[in-house]
Design a protein around this motif. Sequence first.
Motif, mmCIF file in Angstrom:
data_model
loop_
_atom_site.group_PDB
_atom_site.id
_atom_site.type_symbol
_atom_site.label_atom_id
_atom_site.label_comp_id
_atom_site.label_asym_id
_atom_site.label_seq_id
_atom_site.Cartn_x
_atom_site.Cartn_y
_atom_site.Cartn_z
ATOM 1 N N TRP A 1 0.881 -1.161 0.000
ATOM 2 C CA TRP A 1 0.000 0.000 0.000
ATOM 3 C C TRP A 1 0.920 1.212 0.000
ATOM 4 C CZ3 TRP A 1 -2.687 1.610 5.203
ATOM 5 C CH2 TRP A 1 -3.062 2.965 5.135
ATOM 6 N N LEU A 2 0.831 1.986 -1.073
ATOM 7 C CA LEU A 2 1.703 3.142 -1.252
ATOM 8 C C LEU A 2 0.919 4.407 -0.938
ATOM 9 C CD1 LEU A 2 4.607 3.794 -2.279
ATOM 10 C CD2 LEU A 2 3.613 4.114 -4.553
ATOM 11 N N ASN A 3 1.388 5.170 0.043
ATOM 12 C CA ASN A 3 0.747 6.450 0.349
ATOM 13 C C ASN A 3 0.839 7.380 -0.862
ATOM 14 O OD1 ASN A 3 1.683 5.464 3.328
ATOM 15 N ND2 ASN A 3 -0.125 6.767 3.440
ATOM 16 N N PRO A 4 0.038 8.450 -0.896
ATOM 17 C CA PRO A 4 -0.119 9.235 -2.123
ATOM 18 C C PRO A 4 1.180 9.677 -2.788
ATOM 19 C CG PRO A 4 -1.741 9.927 -0.520
ATOM 20 C CD PRO A 4 -0.822 8.968 0.188
ATOM 21 N N ILE A 5 1.194 9.517 -4.102
ATOM 22 C CA ILE A 5 2.350 9.934 -4.909
ATOM 23 C C ILE A 5 1.920 10.860 -6.038
ATOM 24 C CG2 ILE A 5 3.726 7.867 -4.419
ATOM 25 C CD1 ILE A 5 2.782 6.795 -7.178
ATOM 26 N N MET B 1 -2.862 1.472 -4.590
ATOM 27 C CA MET B 1 -2.717 2.926 -4.590
ATOM 28 C C MET B 1 -3.594 3.556 -3.514
ATOM 29 S SD MET B 1 -0.673 4.113 -7.092
ATOM 30 C CE MET B 1 -1.306 5.676 -7.722
ATOM 31 N N ASP B 2 -3.104 4.615 -2.928
ATOM 32 C CA ASP B 2 -3.880 5.401 -1.969
ATOM 33 C C ASP B 2 -4.660 6.450 -2.753
ATOM 34 O OD1 ASP B 2 -4.849 6.591 0.354
ATOM 35 O OD2 ASP B 2 -2.945 6.353 1.406
ATOM 36 N N LEU B 3 -5.985 6.325 -2.796
ATOM 37 C CA LEU B 3 -6.818 7.213 -3.581
ATOM 38 C C LEU B 3 -7.590 8.153 -2.655
ATOM 39 C CD1 LEU B 3 -7.728 7.878 -6.483
ATOM 40 C CD2 LEU B 3 -9.634 6.297 -6.150
ATOM 41 N N VAL B 4 -7.323 9.437 -2.777
ATOM 42 C CA VAL B 4 -7.965 10.448 -1.926
ATOM 43 C C VAL B 4 -9.286 10.833 -2.587
ATOM 44 C CG1 VAL B 4 -7.694 12.664 -0.763
ATOM 45 C CG2 VAL B 4 -5.688 11.245 -1.238
ATOM 46 N N VAL B 5 -10.376 10.340 -2.040
ATOM 47 C CA VAL B 5 -11.677 10.485 -2.707
ATOM 48 C C VAL B 5 -12.554 11.587 -2.116
ATOM 49 C CG1 VAL B 5 -11.774 8.109 -3.550
ATOM 50 C CG2 VAL B 5 -12.632 8.625 -1.253
ATOM 51 N N ASN B 6 -12.281 12.032 -0.908
ATOM 52 C CA ASN B 6 -13.166 13.017 -0.273
ATOM 53 C C ASN B 6 -12.846 14.449 -0.668
ATOM 54 O OD1 ASN B 6 -15.151 13.885 1.885
ATOM 55 N ND2 ASN B 6 -13.292 14.913 2.595
ATOM 56 N N VAL C 1 -2.058 -1.364 -11.535
ATOM 57 C CA VAL C 1 -2.174 -1.457 -10.085
ATOM 58 C C VAL C 1 -3.251 -2.490 -9.747
ATOM 59 C CG1 VAL C 1 -1.482 0.958 -9.882
ATOM 60 C CG2 VAL C 1 -3.912 0.366 -9.722
ATOM 61 N N SER C 2 -3.205 -3.017 -8.536
ATOM 62 C CA SER C 2 -4.088 -4.136 -8.151
ATOM 63 C C SER C 2 -5.216 -3.732 -7.213
ATOM 64 C CB SER C 2 -3.258 -5.241 -7.485
ATOM 65 O OG SER C 2 -2.327 -5.775 -8.399
ATOM 66 N N GLY C 3 -5.294 -2.451 -6.887
ATOM 67 C CA GLY C 3 -6.377 -2.035 -6.018
ATOM 68 C C GLY C 3 -6.161 -0.656 -5.445
ATOM 69 N N PHE C 4 -7.096 -0.278 -4.568
ATOM 70 C CA PHE C 4 -7.065 1.058 -3.988
ATOM 71 C C PHE C 4 -7.379 1.018 -2.504
ATOM 72 C CE2 PHE C 4 -8.405 1.523 -8.413
ATOM 73 C CZ PHE C 4 -7.471 2.435 -8.881
ATOM 74 N N ARG C 5 -6.707 1.871 -1.765
ATOM 75 C CA ARG C 5 -7.102 2.209 -0.412
ATOM 76 C C ARG C 5 -7.872 3.525 -0.541
ATOM 77 N NH1 ARG C 5 -5.705 6.792 3.185
ATOM 78 N NH2 ARG C 5 -6.052 6.065 5.318
ATOM 79 N N LEU C 6 -9.128 3.522 -0.105
ATOM 80 C CA LEU C 6 -10.004 4.672 -0.267
ATOM 81 C C LEU C 6 -9.906 5.558 0.973
ATOM 82 C CD1 LEU C 6 -13.108 2.838 -1.787
ATOM 83 C CD2 LEU C 6 -11.205 3.929 -3.002
ATOM 84 N N VAL D 1 -9.436 -7.089 -8.443
ATOM 85 C CA VAL D 1 -9.085 -5.788 -7.871
ATOM 86 C C VAL D 1 -9.480 -5.775 -6.393
ATOM 87 C CG1 VAL D 1 -9.594 -3.315 -7.897
ATOM 88 C CG2 VAL D 1 -9.279 -4.548 -10.043
ATOM 89 N N TYR D 2 -8.615 -5.202 -5.570
ATOM 90 C CA TYR D 2 -8.840 -5.172 -4.125
ATOM 91 C C TYR D 2 -9.122 -3.750 -3.666
ATOM 92 C CZ TYR D 2 -7.609 -5.229 0.881
ATOM 93 O OH TYR D 2 -7.610 -5.091 2.239
ATOM 94 N N THR D 3 -10.095 -3.608 -2.782
ATOM 95 C CA THR D 3 -10.382 -2.306 -2.192
ATOM 96 C C THR D 3 -10.418 -2.419 -0.674
ATOM 97 O OG1 THR D 3 -12.742 -2.772 -2.549
ATOM 98 C CG2 THR D 3 -11.658 -1.289 -4.120
#
Length: 585
Positions: A77-81, A125-130, A222-227, A279-281
Amino acid sequence: MKTSTSLLLVLLLIGYTNTTNAQKKETPIDKKWWKEAIIYQLYPRSFQDSNGDGVGDLKGITQRLDYLQSLGIDAIWLNPICASPNDDNGYDISDYKAIMKEMGTMADFDEMLAGMKKRNIKLIMDLVVNHSSDEHQWFIEAKKSRDNKYRNYYHWWPAEKGTPPKRFSIFDENSDAWRYEPNTNSYYLHYFSRKQPDLNWENPQLRQEMYDIMKFWLDKGVSGFRLDAFPFIAKDTNWPVMPADFTNEQFVRYYGADAKLHNYLREMNEVILSKYKDVYTVGEGGVIPFQKVMDFVDEDRKEINTLYHDEIANIWGRDAYDVGAYQVGRNNVLGMKEIVNKWDKKMESKGWNTLYFTNHDQSRAVSRYGNDSPEFREKSAKMLYTFLLTQRATPYIYNGDEIGMTNIRFKTAAEYNDLQTRNTYNQLIKISNAKAAEYLLNQQELSRDNSRTPMQWNATKNAGFTTGNPWLTINKNYTTVNVEANSKDKNSILNYAKKLAKIRKENPIFVYGKLEIIDPANPDVFAYTRELNGKKIIVLLNFTSKTTTISAPLLAQKTTQWIGNYPTPFQKELRPYESVILKVN
C-alpha cells in the motif's frame, strides 16, 4: 502472576480432544489473494531518497525492491504519490493523473511497478476520494464564477444566506470547515485543511471523473485502492444544524456515511472495479459504526472488499478520537480481546477483516503497544508481529516496524512537520501555555510524525536514507536500529519477521483457520487457538514486562513449539513479552 485456572483447563482440553485429519471434513475455503496477503504500507517520503533532495521517491523504492521481496510480503500500500503542493503530505492532490514532483516522473512509476510485478508484489494505490487540493484545476476553475462548469465539483454556501451551519474542520486552526471565498462571495467546505476542499459526490460528472482516475491507474497495472476518508464523500447536503451538545458518537450523523454512500460504492463497483480481475479495495473505515460494517464488506452487496478500523488504537494508550491525555502503560489487553473477537465473529461466514498496529496516522507499534526500552524492544516487537500474522485477517505491516523502529518523541512544536499537530498546538497556545505544553507531551507518544521519520537503513550518515538534508529528523537510534544490523543478526526482529511470513504463507491455518480466544479474562496474556481441517495451533502472547507462570506439563508432552521470540523454548512460564506458537500433536 499466576495464569487463571481456566487457561490451564482449556489447554488440557485442547490436548485431549484433538482429533486426526481423517475424522474431520475439510472446511470449504473462499480463497482470495488479498485474504492471504501480507500487505506492507510504504510511506514514500520516508522510505529511500535517490537524488539527495531529502525526500523519498519512486526511484528509491525501485532500488529497494529486492529488500521488499525478501520480507515475504505480497502487496504494497503506497501512500499518495500524485501531484500535490503537500499541505498534508500528498493527501491534497492537484492532479490525480500525474506524479508528485518530489516523487519523480511517470516513467519512474512505470519502472517501479514493472519491478514489483517481476517480484510478484502487487501495488495498492492510496486514492484520496473526499477532497482535492485547492490548487487542483477543478477548484481553480470553480472559484471563477458561480456558473462555472466545475462549480458543482465542490460544496458551496452562498454568503447571502448568512453564516453556514457549523461544521468542524479536523485540521483548520480555527476548527471551521467553511472557508470564505471572496471572488464569488461564497463559502466552500473543507473537513480537513483549508487547502483540501471537499468534493461533491452528488454531482455525477464528478463521480465519473473519479472513476476515470481509477481506470487510468488500473490500466497501468495497479491491483487495487485504499479509499482515503471514504465515509465522508456522502454528505447530508441539507446541512442539518448540529446540536450544542454535539458528541463524537454523533460524528457520522453530521459528517458522512450518509445512505447515499452505498449507492456511490455500488456504482463504483459496477462502472469500474468489476471490469478488472481481482481488484482489491480497502476503505478507511474509522467512523463506520461496528453494527454497519457488513453493509460495506458483505460480498453480495458488491461495494468494497475490506475496511480497516481504529478500535484497537482507540483503547490503547489514548482516549478515542485522539482526545484526552496519553496514558503511559495503558495495556488494555482485555479491550483488545473483545475487539478482535467481535470483529472475527462478525465476519465468520461473510466479509473479511484487516488488522494493523502502525500506519501513517498512528505512532510506532513497539513504542505504543510494546516496550521500546533497550531491554524489551526486540522481544515486544516480535510479539506484536506474531499477533498480526496469526490472526484471521489481512495484516498490514508499516515500513520500519520489521526492524522495530521507535517513536522519535519531538520535544518542541518547531520540530513537527505534521499539520494536525502544528495547528492544534497553535490553537492551544492562544488559550494557555500549560495546555499547549501538555499537548506536546502527549504528542511525544501519539503524533503521526513518530511513524513518518525516515527509514533507517544503516549506521552511516542520515541512516542511508539520503545524502542531503532529510525532510524530517531521523531518529538518533539509527546507529543501532537499522536494516543492515538486523540483517546480520540471525535473531533480529527482521529475520524473525521473515520466518513468520514464510510460515504463514505455507500454512493456510494461519489465514483461514477458525479463531477461538482462550482465557478471555486474563488481563496480561492474549491466548487463542487456530484450527483448520483437523489441525490446531495455540498462540500465546504476553503483553507485559512481567513473567507469567503457566503450570501445564501437558504442553510439553502434547505440543511442539513452532516458533517463539526467545532463544530457548517456552516451558512453563511466559517470559516478558514472550510469544510462542505451538502445534497441537
